[in-house]
Design an enzyme around this catalytic site. Structure first.
Site, PDB file in Angstrom:
ATOM      1  NE  ARG A 124      -3.820   0.630   2.007  1.00 29.04           N
ATOM      2  CZ  ARG A 124      -5.020   0.670   2.596  1.00 29.04           C
ATOM      3  NH1 ARG A 124      -5.192   1.377   3.714  1.00 29.04           N
ATOM      4  NH2 ARG A 124      -6.043   0.020   2.090  1.00 29.04           N
ATOM      5  CG  HIS A 151      -8.486   0.155  -2.570  1.00 29.60           C
ATOM      6  ND1 HIS A 151      -7.659  -0.917  -2.305  1.00 29.60           N
ATOM      7  CD2 HIS A 151      -9.131   0.424  -1.392  1.00 29.60           C
ATOM      8  CE1 HIS A 151      -7.802  -1.272  -1.029  1.00 29.60           C
ATOM      9  NE2 HIS A 151      -8.684  -0.484  -0.459  1.00 29.60           N
ATOM     10  CD  GLN A 154     -13.063  -2.018  -0.435  1.00 25.59           C
ATOM     11  OE1 GLN A 154     -12.243  -1.961   0.449  1.00 25.59           O
ATOM     12  NE2 GLN A 154     -14.250  -2.565  -0.259  1.00 25.59           N
ATOM     13  CG  ASP A 242     -13.819   6.202  -0.356  1.00 23.26           C
ATOM     14  OD1 ASP A 242     -13.805   5.923   0.865  1.00 23.26           O
ATOM     15  OD2 ASP A 242     -12.786   6.198  -1.056  1.00 23.26           O
ATOM     16  CB  CYS A 283     -14.073   0.916   0.469  1.00 22.81           C
ATOM     17  SG  CYS A 283     -13.396   2.559   0.740  1.00 22.81           S
ATOM     18  NE  ARG A 311     -10.112  -5.345   0.585  1.00 24.48           N
ATOM     19  CZ  ARG A 311      -9.394  -4.340   1.071  1.00 24.48           C
ATOM     20  NH1 ARG A 311      -9.986  -3.336   1.698  1.00 24.48           N
ATOM     21  NH2 ARG A 311      -8.081  -4.294   0.891  1.00 24.48           N
TER      22      ARG A 311
HETATM   23  N1   CP Z   1     -11.127  -0.333   2.747  1.00 27.90           N
HETATM   24  C1   CP Z   1      -9.848  -0.400   3.129  1.00 27.90           C
HETATM   25  O1   CP Z   1      -8.927  -0.609   2.343  1.00 27.90           O
HETATM   26  O2   CP Z   1      -9.675  -0.210   4.467  1.00 27.90           O
HETATM   27  P1   CP Z   1      -8.300  -0.012   5.232  1.00 27.90           P
HETATM   28  O3   CP Z   1      -7.769   1.350   4.874  1.00 27.90           O
HETATM   29  O4   CP Z   1      -8.664  -0.105   6.695  1.00 27.90           O
HETATM   30  O5   CP Z   1      -7.343  -1.075   4.821  1.00 27.90           O
HETATM   31  N1  NVA Z   2     -10.157   6.753  -0.780  1.00 30.55           N
HETATM   32  C1  NVA Z   2      -9.687   6.251   0.488  1.00 30.55           C
HETATM   33  C2  NVA Z   2      -9.854   4.789   0.574  1.00 30.55           C
HETATM   34  C3  NVA Z   2      -9.452   4.189   1.889  1.00 30.55           C
HETATM   35  C4  NVA Z   2      -9.584   2.687   1.920  1.00 30.55           C
HETATM   36  C5  NVA Z   2      -8.240   6.657   0.683  1.00 30.55           C
HETATM   37  O1  NVA Z   2      -7.449   6.519  -0.254  1.00 30.55           O
HETATM   38  O2  NVA Z   2      -7.905   7.123   1.756  1.00 30.55           O
END
Ligand code: CP
Ligand code: NVA
Length: 325
Positions: A124, A151, A154, A242, A283, A311
């Site tokens: 990530r 993502h 997700q 989101d 998400c 997930r």
């Molecule tokens: N939805 C998601 O990716 O959550 P986290 O940021 O908690 O991993």
């Molecule tokens: N759009 C959000 C998603 C988190 C899972 C971010 O990137 O922070």
């Protein structure tokens, strides 16, 4: 054998099929469908097992998975960690800031070093370029655990969740209300690969960027843009939102974003314009009563916790595909 990685690996310890899972639009439709099917079968097989028990099948026995986080995470971190253990493997969770990566070591060198120790890397990160460099120089599969732009894990869980509740997503209408962000981008990629219609409703300043719109057009997806959220959700089978401020967005933009996005909150009045059986997804993590009201999040059409659970199952299928297992 390596797919998607660009140049040949400089060192490889095994001759199994190796796939990177970098994005939905760069993975074939048939492989995506196979992953969803595998995820559903693996979920079904665990139905009566306590969460901590191993799967009957142990495809990751003897395998080590590195989980690298340059941003915070709850779901991605825990679901990957649990998923690997259920399949008999081991994990190490690494914070980007604590690695030499966070102190100037190149992505390429990090990728080559990690490939000597581990069998699979999930990362990530911020820039998409970091993910692609990791995949280019790693000789083990790399999975995208979120970047500023996409993502995909997700959205695999989200497709699985929709189909569990409503059957095939092909031909359905999905409406995204809010910021045209990284999660939206992967939904738009999925529209091409899984054959559903996608509508974006949000302020012009937070539209999905032109690069994404051009990219999905080449997949045969015309994102419908409708400024009026009540108009946008008419006929929707699925309404998604989101956070209004993503992890990579500057906090200084928070107030401006909130002001611009408030009309796009998903509340009961908005859901009432969609089909009566329209599902609601987010998400998570959510800011309750900002982008969506608690009434909607906890309402009968909300599947937010199924998404979170899936997930786990979807990523287990992704890991198996990556390792050719
Ligand atoms: N939805 C998601 O990716 O959550 P986290 O940021 O908690 O991993
Ligand atoms: N759009 C959000 C998603 C988190 C899972 C971010 O990137 O922070």
């Amino acid at each position: 054998m390596c797919r998607q990685g660009g140049k040949a690996p400089e060192h490889t310890t095994k001759d199994t099929l190796m796939n990177h899972f970098l994005d939905i639009h760069t993975t074939s439709k048939s492989d995506l469908r196979q992953m969803i099917d595998t995820a559903r079968a693996m979920k079904q097989a665990r139905q009566s097992l306590p969460k901590g028990t191993p799967d009957a099948d142990q495809p990751l026995a003897g395998q080590m998975v590195a989980l690298i986080f340059e941003k915070p995470s709850t779901r991605t971190r825990v679901s990957f960690d649990v998923g690997v253990r259920q399949m008999g493997g081991q994990t190490m969770v690494l914070s980007g800031a604590d690695m030499q990566l966070g102190h100037g070591e190149t992505i390429a060198d990090t990728a080559r070093v990690l490939s000597r120790y581990v069998d699979l890397i999930m990362i990530r990160t911020f820039e998409e370029q970091t993910l692609h460099e990791m995949a280019e120089y790693a000789s083990v599969p790399v999975i995208n655990g979120l970047t500023n732009r996409t993502h995909p894990c997700q959205i695999m869980a989200d497709i699985m969740t929709f189909e569990e509740h409503r059957g095939p997503i092909a031909g359905k209408k999905v409406v995204w209300s809010g910021d045209g962000n990284n999660v939206f981008a992967s939904f738009a990629h999925a529209a091409g690969q899984f054959g559903f219609d996608i509508t974006f409703t949000g302020p012009e300043t937070l539209d999905p960027d032109d690069k994404l719109l051009r990219q999905v057009k080449s997949l045969g997806v015309d994102v419908t843009i409708e400024r009026d959220p009540a108009q946008a959700v008419i006929g929707a089978d699925l309404v998604v939102t989101d956070t209004w401020v993503s992890m990579h967005d500057p906090q200084s933009a928070r107030e401006r974003r909130h002001n611009q996005l408030r009309p796009y909150q998903v509340n009961s009045a908005l859901m009432a314009q969609a089909k009566p059986d329209a599902l609601f997804m987010h998400c998570l993590p959510a800011h309750r009563d900002d982008e969506a009201t608690s009434e909607v999040m906890d309402g009968p059409n909300s599947v937010i916790f199924d998404e979170a659970e899936n997930r786990l199952h979807a990523q287990k299928a992704i890991m198996r595909w990556c390792l050719g297992l």
